[in-house]
Write an enzyme that holds these catalytic residues in place. Structure first.
Site, PDB file in Angstrom:
ATOM      1  N   CYS A 122     -30.414  24.664   2.393  1.00 20.32           N
ATOM      2  CA  CYS A 122     -30.072  25.575   1.081  1.00 20.32           C
ATOM      3  C   CYS A 122     -31.224  26.336   0.943  1.00 20.32           C
ATOM      4  O   CYS A 122     -30.553  28.070   0.432  1.00 20.32           O
ATOM      5  CB  CYS A 122     -29.297  24.575   0.813  1.00 20.32           C
ATOM      6  SG  CYS A 122     -29.407  23.650   0.042  1.00 20.32           S
ATOM      7  N   HIS A 235     -28.866  26.639  -6.691  1.00 21.91           N
ATOM      8  CA  HIS A 235     -29.463  25.370  -6.973  1.00 21.91           C
ATOM      9  C   HIS A 235     -30.859  27.274  -7.227  1.00 21.91           C
ATOM     10  O   HIS A 235     -29.981  28.008  -7.068  1.00 21.91           O
ATOM     11  CB  HIS A 235     -30.573  25.551  -5.267  1.00 21.91           C
ATOM     12  CG  HIS A 235     -29.912  24.303  -5.142  1.00 21.91           C
ATOM     13  ND1 HIS A 235     -29.699  23.421  -5.723  1.00 21.91           N
ATOM     14  CD2 HIS A 235     -30.407  24.059  -3.202  1.00 21.91           C
ATOM     15  CE1 HIS A 235     -28.871  22.428  -4.411  1.00 21.91           C
ATOM     16  NE2 HIS A 235     -29.848  22.802  -3.594  1.00 21.91           N
TER      17      HIS A 235
HETATM   18  P1  NAP Z   1     -20.463  14.911   1.777  1.00 23.39           P
HETATM   19  O1  NAP Z   1     -19.818  15.414   0.686  1.00 23.39           O
HETATM   20  O2  NAP Z   1     -21.011  13.486   1.916  1.00 23.39           O
HETATM   21  O3  NAP Z   1     -19.488  14.997   2.988  1.00 23.39           O
HETATM   22  C1  NAP Z   1     -19.537  14.620   4.074  1.00 23.39           C
HETATM   23  C2  NAP Z   1     -18.944  14.246   5.884  1.00 23.39           C
HETATM   24  O4  NAP Z   1     -19.066  13.568   6.644  1.00 23.39           O
HETATM   25  C3  NAP Z   1     -17.365  13.764   4.930  1.00 23.39           C
HETATM   26  O5  NAP Z   1     -16.299  14.338   5.185  1.00 23.39           O
HETATM   27  C4  NAP Z   1     -17.100  12.574   5.298  1.00 23.39           C
HETATM   28  O6  NAP Z   1     -15.910  12.249   5.856  1.00 23.39           O
HETATM   29  C5  NAP Z   1     -18.030  13.022   6.781  1.00 23.39           C
HETATM   30  N1  NAP Z   1     -18.521  12.148   7.579  1.00 23.39           N
HETATM   31  C6  NAP Z   1     -19.518  11.073   6.985  1.00 23.39           C
HETATM   32  N2  NAP Z   1     -19.653  10.037   7.697  1.00 23.39           N
HETATM   33  C7  NAP Z   1     -18.792  10.515   9.259  1.00 23.39           C
HETATM   34  C8  NAP Z   1     -18.622   9.796  10.143  1.00 23.39           C
HETATM   35  N3  NAP Z   1     -19.208   9.214  10.998  1.00 23.39           N
HETATM   36  N4  NAP Z   1     -18.474  10.377  11.281  1.00 23.39           N
HETATM   37  C9  NAP Z   1     -16.825  11.832  10.434  1.00 23.39           C
HETATM   38  N5  NAP Z   1     -17.062  12.280   9.735  1.00 23.39           N
HETATM   39  C10 NAP Z   1     -17.833  11.402   9.049  1.00 23.39           C
HETATM   40  O7  NAP Z   1     -21.350  16.193   2.346  1.00 23.39           O
HETATM   41  P2  NAP Z   1     -22.141  17.430   1.579  1.00 23.39           P
HETATM   42  O8  NAP Z   1     -22.703  17.660   0.861  1.00 23.39           O
HETATM   43  O9  NAP Z   1     -20.896  18.567   2.547  1.00 23.39           O
HETATM   44  O10 NAP Z   1     -22.899  18.124   3.659  1.00 23.39           O
HETATM   45  C11 NAP Z   1     -22.502  17.617   4.588  1.00 23.39           C
HETATM   46  C12 NAP Z   1     -23.760  18.063   5.677  1.00 23.39           C
HETATM   47  O11 NAP Z   1     -24.424  18.990   5.052  1.00 23.39           O
HETATM   48  C13 NAP Z   1     -25.099  17.562   5.836  1.00 23.39           C
HETATM   49  O12 NAP Z   1     -25.528  17.289   6.844  1.00 23.39           O
HETATM   50  C14 NAP Z   1     -25.301  18.255   4.651  1.00 23.39           C
HETATM   51  O13 NAP Z   1     -27.333  18.252   4.961  1.00 23.39           O
HETATM   52  C15 NAP Z   1     -25.475  19.334   4.865  1.00 23.39           C
HETATM   53  N6  NAP Z   1     -26.008  20.822   3.945  1.00 23.39           N
HETATM   54  C16 NAP Z   1     -25.049  20.601   2.233  1.00 23.39           C
HETATM   55  C17 NAP Z   1     -25.243  21.305   1.624  1.00 23.39           C
HETATM   56  C18 NAP Z   1     -24.747  20.859   0.177  1.00 23.39           C
HETATM   57  O14 NAP Z   1     -25.227  22.504  -0.734  1.00 23.39           O
HETATM   58  N7  NAP Z   1     -23.841  19.814  -0.211  1.00 23.39           N
HETATM   59  C19 NAP Z   1     -25.918  22.644   1.946  1.00 23.39           C
HETATM   60  C20 NAP Z   1     -26.323  22.688   3.218  1.00 23.39           C
HETATM   61  C21 NAP Z   1     -26.293  21.598   4.215  1.00 23.39           C
HETATM   62  P3  NAP Z   1     -15.621  11.197   4.406  1.00 23.39           P
HETATM   63  O15 NAP Z   1     -14.604  11.156   3.818  1.00 23.39           O
HETATM   64  O16 NAP Z   1     -14.761  10.788   6.350  1.00 23.39           O
HETATM   65  O17 NAP Z   1     -16.758   9.630   4.754  1.00 23.39           O
END
Ligand code: NAP
Length: 327
Positions: A122, A235
């Site tokens: 990001c 950010h």
């Molecule tokens: P998050 O809010 O923690 O959400 C994670 C998601 O993944 C939830 O839907 C969760 O489902 C699912 N998940 C976790 N374990 C799983 C499994 N074993 N099988 C299937 N689904 C699973 O995280 P996020 O911030 O959205 O980030 C997600 C990804 O995007 C990460 O790789 C992160 O590095 C990347 N990212 C995030 C941002 C940001 O600003 N947040 C920016 C760029 C990239 P449950 O509800 O079932 O747990």
């Protein structure tokens, strides 16, 4: 959508609707934890299913935002089903044959995919939007960045924790974190991604390596310090860029004002420059405080803020898919 219940997944859902992205059938996938819950989309409730190999049958596009290990686990099932995977995790970003794409910066790379396109880190997406128009004008020699990264970068639970612990502190209690390694309430700490052998953390090295790949500048000298700050969402980055020769500030300002995905916020008369709240829930990266570096005649300083769940993740992923659909 794999990771539909997460912070990025929620934003993806909203943007698919806002941008009228063509969707025949929508499948919301996550882990067993949120299977059975529902998400509202286009006025209808859709239930979240636990991901299985069968989830990808007949699917054209998988927007994955469930973390690196989940992306690695399901990559083969997705590509074997004939779907294009646009992945938000860092799992495949530096892999040869996997394009790492910011549509305003290197759109052509998207067309080289072999089933997987990686969405960059990001902070890197936000930064390259501002670097690319400058690099196109004069060769860049060195970039020095310090980031001010919000809680939302660590996911939906980290945002909730910042709110909860802030209330605890205001009520005179002791803030004990469970999601983040330290409490962010009225505090900040160096980015907690694992330290590498060179004493840079993983997040800092992602910025170094991914910027070089996206901008096709493998030799670019680049250093970063990443910090988590008690901002809920969006950010910020303090950026110093050294060029091969002097870069007039007015010219840089004009280039950035005209750059796609960039908005200039420069009101020196009232000392008003970009803030996270200016960009929260919005598409553009706000750039401002562009100035000559007084310590180096060839360098510029500037400041930027961007909503990293939106442009730094969900919006960029959807723009990648739109590039391919509209080709
Ligand atoms: P998050 O809010 O923690 O959400 C994670 C998601 O993944 C939830 O839907 C969760 O489902 C699912 N998940 C976790 N374990 C799983 C499994 N074993 N099988 C299937 N689904 C699973 O995280 P996020 O911030 O959205 O980030 C997600 C990804 O995007 C990460 O790789 C992160 O590095 C990347 N990212 C995030 C941002 C940001 O600003 N947040 C920016 C760029 C990239 P449950 O509800 O079932 O747990």
């Amino acid at each position: 959508m794999l990771g539909a219940s997460g912070a990025v997944g929620q934003e993806l859902l909203q943007l698919l609707e806002e941008r009228a992205f063509p969707v025949g059938e929508l499948r919301l996938l996550a882990s067993a934890r949120s299977a059975g819950t529902t998400q509202s989309w286009k006025g209808q409730e859709h239930s979240v299913q636990e991901v299985t190999a069968a989830s990808f049958e007949g699917v054209d596009l998988v927007l994955a935002s469930a973390g690196g290990s989940v992306s690695r686990q399901w990559r083969q099932a997705i590509t074997q089903a004939g779907a294009l995977m646009v992945d938000n995790s860092s799992a495949f970003r530096m892999e040869d044959g996997v394009p790492l794409v910011v549509p305003e910066v290197n759109p052509k790379a998207a067309f080289q995919h072999q089933g997987v396109i990686a969405n960059p880190n990001c902070t890197t997406i936000l930064l390259t939007l501002a670097l690319a128009p400058l690099a196109a004008k004069r060769p860049m020699r060195r970039v020095v960045v310090s980031t001010y990264q919000s809680a939302s970068g660590a996911g939906a639970r980290a945002m909730e924790e910042l709110q909860t612990l802030s209330r605890v502190v205001l009520d005179g209690g002791e803030a004990k974190s469970e999601v983040l390694p330290h409490s962010l309430a009225f505090n900040l700490f160096l980015h907690n991604s694992p330290l590498q052998a060179n004493s840079y953390c993983e997040e800092e090295m992602k910025m170094v390596n991914e910027t070089r790949k996206i901008m096709d500048l493998p030799e670019l000298r680049f250093t970063a310090t990443c910090v988590r700050v008690p901002v809920l969402r969006a950010h910020s980055e303090a950026v110093n860029v050294e060029f091969e020769q002097p870069f007039p500030v007015d010219e840089a300002r004009a280039l950035l004002a005209a750059a796609p995905g960039v908005e200039l916020i420069e009101q020196p008369e009232c000392n008003r420059f970009p803030m996270p709240t200016d960009v929260t829930g919005r598409d553009p990266v706000a750039v401002g405080r562009i100035r000559q570096d007084i310590s180096d005649p060839n360098a510029l300083e500037f400041w930027l803020c961007g909503d990293q769940i939106r442009k730094g993740a969900a919006l960029n992923a959807i723009q990648i898919a739109e590039l391919l659909i509209n080709a």
